[in-house]
Design a protein around this motif. Structure first.
Motif, PDB file in Angstrom:
ATOM      1  N   VAL A  16       0.841  -1.201   0.000  1.00 18.29           N
ATOM      2  CA  VAL A  16       0.000   0.000   0.000  1.00 18.29           C
ATOM      3  C   VAL A  16       0.873   1.246   0.000  1.00 18.29           C
ATOM      4  N   LEU A  17       1.931   1.236   0.800  1.00 21.66           N
ATOM      5  CA  LEU A  17       2.847   2.375   0.841  1.00 21.66           C
ATOM      6  C   LEU A  17       3.484   2.628  -0.517  1.00 21.66           C
ATOM      7  N   ALA A  18       3.977   1.584  -1.165  1.00 15.75           N
ATOM      8  CA  ALA A  18       4.643   1.743  -2.462  1.00 15.75           C
ATOM      9  C   ALA A  18       3.674   2.254  -3.522  1.00 15.75           C
ATOM     10  N   VAL A  46      14.863  10.980  -8.681  1.00 14.37           N
ATOM     11  CA  VAL A  46      15.838  10.306  -7.813  1.00 14.37           C
ATOM     12  C   VAL A  46      15.424  10.459  -6.348  1.00 14.37           C
ATOM     13  N   VAL A  47      15.062  11.672  -5.954  1.00 14.20           N
ATOM     14  CA  VAL A  47      14.670  11.921  -4.560  1.00 14.20           C
ATOM     15  C   VAL A  47      13.397  11.157  -4.210  1.00 14.20           C
ATOM     16  N   VAL A  48      12.399  11.251  -5.066  1.00 11.10           N
ATOM     17  CA  VAL A  48      11.129  10.564  -4.788  1.00 11.10           C
ATOM     18  C   VAL A  48      11.299   9.051  -4.873  1.00 11.10           C
ATOM     19  N   TRP A  52      10.743   6.602  -0.547  1.00 12.80           N
ATOM     20  CA  TRP A  52       9.829   5.653   0.075  1.00 12.80           C
ATOM     21  C   TRP A  52      10.530   4.753   1.085  1.00 12.80           C
ATOM     22  N   VAL A  53      11.858   4.714   1.018  1.00 12.36           N
ATOM     23  CA  VAL A  53      12.610   3.836   1.913  1.00 12.36           C
ATOM     24  C   VAL A  53      12.480   4.296   3.371  1.00 12.36           C
ATOM     25  N   LEU A  54      12.498   5.601   3.610  1.00 17.90           N
ATOM     26  CA  LEU A  54      12.423   6.095   4.989  1.00 17.90           C
ATOM     27  C   LEU A  54      11.131   5.689   5.697  1.00 17.90           C
ATOM     28  N   PRO A  55       9.948   5.853   5.087  1.00 16.63           N
ATOM     29  CA  PRO A  55       8.754   5.375   5.786  1.00 16.63           C
ATOM     30  C   PRO A  55       8.646   3.850   5.826  1.00 16.63           C
TER      31      PRO A  55
END
Length: 69
Positions: A16-18, A46-48, A52-55
């Motif tokens: 769901v997050l991805a 690149v930033v976006v 997603w890795v941090l959450p």
């Protein structure tokens, strides 16, 4: 909660997050100040793309916790 249940719920949460992150990122990419410049698009993606890795890290660490004794 058993580790199998945590892994199942965590997998659903990560999917769901991805999906949400990707849709939100694509929607923001259409903003004129990003869409009109190639180098801004490259930096943005690149930033976006890495963002997603941090959450996701707390979800993964929660999934990997050992079962209580």
């Amino acid at each position: 909660m058993k580790i199998r249940t945590r892994k199942f719920l965590g997998t659903i949460a990560l999917l769901v997050l991805a999906a949400t992150w990707a849709l939100f990122g694509m929607a923001l990419a259409q903003l004129p100040w990003i869409a009109e410049s190639g180098w801004r698009q490259a930096i943005y993606y690149v930033v976006v793309g890495m963002g997603w890795v941090l959450p996701a890290m707390p979800v993964v660490s929660w999934m990997q916790r050992p079962d209580p004794a």
